[in-house]
Write an enzyme that holds these catalytic residues in place. Structure first.
Site, PDB file in Angstrom:
ATOM      1  N   ARG A 265       0.864  -1.183   0.000  1.00 10.81           N
ATOM      2  CA  ARG A 265       0.000   0.000   0.000  1.00 10.81           C
ATOM      3  C   ARG A 265       0.899   1.231   0.000  1.00 10.81           C
ATOM      4  O   ARG A 265       1.562   1.522   0.988  1.00 10.81           O
ATOM      5  CB  ARG A 265      -0.847  -0.056   1.276  1.00 10.81           C
ATOM      6  CG  ARG A 265      -1.970   0.933   1.353  1.00 10.81           C
ATOM      7  CD  ARG A 265      -2.505   0.981   2.781  1.00 10.81           C
ATOM      8  NE  ARG A 265      -1.636   1.772   3.624  1.00 10.81           N
ATOM      9  CZ  ARG A 265      -1.370   1.537   4.903  1.00 10.81           C
ATOM     10  NH1 ARG A 265      -1.908   0.519   5.521  1.00 10.81           N
ATOM     11  NH2 ARG A 265      -0.576   2.329   5.586  1.00 10.81           N
ATOM     12  N   HIS A 269      -3.085   4.366   5.239  1.00  8.62           N
ATOM     13  CA  HIS A 269      -4.281   3.510   5.299  1.00  8.62           C
ATOM     14  C   HIS A 269      -5.503   4.224   4.702  1.00  8.62           C
ATOM     15  O   HIS A 269      -6.230   3.678   3.887  1.00  8.62           O
ATOM     16  CB  HIS A 269      -4.543   3.131   6.754  1.00  8.62           C
ATOM     17  CG  HIS A 269      -5.798   2.350   6.963  1.00  8.62           C
ATOM     18  ND1 HIS A 269      -5.923   1.043   6.544  1.00  8.62           N
ATOM     19  CD2 HIS A 269      -6.988   2.700   7.515  1.00  8.62           C
ATOM     20  CE1 HIS A 269      -7.160   0.614   6.843  1.00  8.62           C
ATOM     21  NE2 HIS A 269      -7.805   1.597   7.424  1.00  8.62           N
ATOM     22  N   TYR A 278       4.577   4.649  11.599  1.00  6.46           N
ATOM     23  CA  TYR A 278       4.865   3.215  11.737  1.00  6.46           C
ATOM     24  C   TYR A 278       5.683   2.622  10.578  1.00  6.46           C
ATOM     25  O   TYR A 278       5.963   1.441  10.562  1.00  6.46           O
ATOM     26  CB  TYR A 278       3.571   2.416  11.937  1.00  6.46           C
ATOM     27  CG  TYR A 278       2.518   2.631  10.858  1.00  6.46           C
ATOM     28  CD1 TYR A 278       2.549   1.904   9.673  1.00  6.46           C
ATOM     29  CD2 TYR A 278       1.496   3.559  11.036  1.00  6.46           C
ATOM     30  CE1 TYR A 278       1.594   2.095   8.687  1.00  6.46           C
ATOM     31  CE2 TYR A 278       0.529   3.773  10.059  1.00  6.46           C
ATOM     32  CZ  TYR A 278       0.589   3.033   8.887  1.00  6.46           C
ATOM     33  OH  TYR A 278      -0.355   3.228   7.913  1.00  6.46           O
TER      34      TYR A 278
HETATM   35  C1  LIG Z   1     -14.207  -6.487  12.367  1.00  9.74           C
HETATM   36  C2  LIG Z   1     -13.368  -5.255  12.260  1.00  9.74           C
HETATM   37  N1  LIG Z   1     -12.400  -5.027  13.171  1.00  9.74           N
HETATM   38  C3  LIG Z   1     -11.637  -3.900  13.085  1.00  9.74           C
HETATM   39  C4  LIG Z   1     -11.850  -2.993  12.090  1.00  9.74           C
HETATM   40  C5  LIG Z   1     -11.006  -1.716  12.013  1.00  9.74           C
HETATM   41  N2  LIG Z   1     -10.122  -1.790  10.848  1.00  9.74           N
HETATM   42  C6  LIG Z   1     -10.445  -1.165   9.685  1.00  9.74           C
HETATM   43  S1  LIG Z   1      -9.329  -1.440   8.485  1.00  9.74           S
HETATM   44  C7  LIG Z   1      -8.366  -2.387   9.489  1.00  9.74           C
HETATM   45  C8  LIG Z   1      -7.088  -2.994   8.962  1.00  9.74           C
HETATM   46  C9  LIG Z   1      -7.352  -4.038   7.928  1.00  9.74           C
HETATM   47  O1  LIG Z   1      -6.157  -4.428   7.319  1.00  9.74           O
HETATM   48  P1  LIG Z   1      -6.137  -5.403   6.078  1.00  9.74           P
HETATM   49  O2  LIG Z   1      -7.131  -6.495   6.236  1.00  9.74           O
HETATM   50  O3  LIG Z   1      -4.732  -5.796   5.872  1.00  9.74           O
HETATM   51  O4  LIG Z   1      -6.666  -4.496   4.870  1.00  9.74           O
HETATM   52  P2  LIG Z   1      -6.021  -3.182   4.230  1.00  9.74           P
HETATM   53  O5  LIG Z   1      -6.650  -2.006   4.931  1.00  9.74           O
HETATM   54  O6  LIG Z   1      -4.553  -3.239   4.421  1.00  9.74           O
HETATM   55  O7  LIG Z   1      -6.419  -3.227   2.801  1.00  9.74           O
HETATM   56  C10 LIG Z   1      -8.922  -2.479  10.757  1.00  9.74           C
HETATM   57  C11 LIG Z   1      -8.332  -3.210  11.886  1.00  9.74           C
HETATM   58  C12 LIG Z   1     -12.885  -3.269  11.166  1.00  9.74           C
HETATM   59  N3  LIG Z   1     -13.144  -2.468  10.133  1.00  9.74           N
HETATM   60  N4  LIG Z   1     -13.616  -4.409  11.262  1.00  9.74           N
END
Ligand SMILES: Cc1ncc(C[n+]2csc(CCOP(=O)(O)OP(=O)(O)O)c2C)c(N)n1
Ligand SMILES: [Mg+2]
Length: 368
Positions: A265, A269, A278
């Site tokens: 990425r 975020h 980080y």
């Molecule tokens: C069930 C749940 N727990 C926590 C969150 C908060 N949250 C939003 S995005 C994220 C990180 C997700 O990372 P990843 O699966 O690697 O996807 P990326 O954002 O890197 O595409 C988190 C913890 C959420 N949206 N849903």
């Protein structure tokens, strides 16, 4: 089962030891031949145009957050090989289950970009018609789209059709219970679903090493009996060829398939995140050298499949697309906040009715 048959069964599921790759980071073809067929030249040229458009869309969406037109935008800049291949591997009647990260995939699917961004500018609905576009709403709760994807895939097959479901998930999402339940269900019922993990190395600020002890996320499929593969997620040729094989596997009744794409990425975020807290700039710069768009362009030029005119016309089309998006996103939408209550229950509960009245009074007072 004899030891030999057992070994063959396990080997049939295992991913390659290193990610499948067709094109090196400097855009030249890899020497060793892969177990997958290279997509046609025409499809690769199409993929290039879609990547140019997708990247332009993504940077435009980020700009719209700066202008206050979008509340938030999770960029997928740097992940275009995944975003585009994940859609080009599908037929129109196949289904896509995207996450919040996958707006560029939706644009590639042909969903109007204004509709794609509707939710992010604060509307209560996803903006497009999931049934008409065969595209589920972009899912923000991590991995909850996956049991839905397995269930829908099972239903499609039970009805005798041969449509396939492509379910996107992030590296962080693979730690969720729903991920495991969806894989197990799909494997047991041979549901035609491709689980496509975009491992972009971070779950917000949590790096992969703090997320999992697995040697690669692709191995998570093996325990459930799901054929699994890992691929260089910044190599469009490789992602498209592996996903095409995965879709074919699912379509022809061999059950689910899990593909892990190793990507990165490039942006924070979301626009609300400060990635400098980080990860360091040197890491981001290193990945800049693995840019999927530049890599495909060099590769296609090297094979005489792309001319200066092709590049110019792809960029021109992308500029026109972004200009149209800007114009339409700068029109104030007519929103009725009270619609929020319309589709919660067929018969609204007393609490909802009360909340609706409170909001209506507040809106009236504001107009006031
Ligand atoms: C069930 C749940 N727990 C926590 C969150 C908060 N949250 C939003 S995005 C994220 C990180 C997700 O990372 P990843 O699966 O690697 O996807 P990326 O954002 O890197 O595409 C988190 C913890 C959420 N949206 N849903
Ligand atoms: Mg991630």
């Amino acid at each position: 089962m004899s030891v030999k048959t057992h070994r063959q069964a396990v080997q049939g599921l295992l991913p390659a030891l290193t990610p499948v790759r067709f094109v090196t980071e400097d855009g030249s073809p890899v020497k060793e031949s892969a177990d997958y067929a290279e997509p046609s030249a025409e499809l690769l040229r199409e993929a290039y145009r879609r990547m140019v458009l997708g990247r332009r869309f993504d940077t435009q969406a980020t700009m719209l957050t700066k202008q206050g037109r979008l509340a938030v935008y999770p960029s997928s800049r740097g992940q275009e090989a995944c975003q585009i291949a994940g859609v080009l591997a599908l037929r129109e009647d196949d289904w896509l289950f995207p996450t919040y990260r996958d707006s560029t995939a939706l644009v590639t699917r042909g969903v109007d970009p204004v509709e794609v961004l509707t939710l992010l500018r604060g509307d209560w609905h996803c903006g497009y018609d999931p049934a008409a576009t065969r595209t589920a709403p972009q899912c923000t709760p991590l991995a909850t789209q996956l049991p839905h994807a397995s269930g829908l895939a099972h239903a499609l097959r039970s009805r005798g059709g041969d449509a396939v479901v492509m379910a996107f998930v992030g590296d962080g999402g693979t730690s969720e219970g729903d991920f495991h339940e969806a894989l197990n269900f799909a494997a047991v019922f041979k549901a035609p679903v491709v689980f496509f993990v975009q491992n972009n190395k971070y779950a917000i600020s949590v790096p992969l090493a703090r997320q999992t002890a697995a040697p690669a996320l692709a191995y998570k499929g093996v325990g459930y009996g799901v054929r699994s593969e890992q691929v260089d997620g910044n190599d469009l040729v490789a992602v498209l060829s592996v996903l095409t094989a995965a879709v074919e596997h699912a379509r022809t009744g061999h059950g689910p398939f899990l593909v892990e794409a190793h990507t990165y990425r490039m942006d924070p975020h979301t626009n609300a995140d400060d990635a400098g807290r980080y990860r360091d700039d040197a890491e981001v710069e290193r990945w800049q050298g693995a840019d999927p768009l530049a890599r495909l362009e060099t590769y296609l030029r090297g094979r005489d499949l792309l001319t200066d005119e092709d590049v110019a016309s792809a960029r021109e089309a992308a500029e026109a697309f972004a200009a149209d998006l800007r114009t339409r996103m700068n029109l104030d939408p007519e929103l009725d906040p009270l619609e929020l209550f319309d589709h919660v229950y067929a018969e609204p509960t007393p609490q909802l009715r009360e909340q609706r009245q409170m909001l209506a009074a507040e809106l009236q007072a504001e107009k006031g």
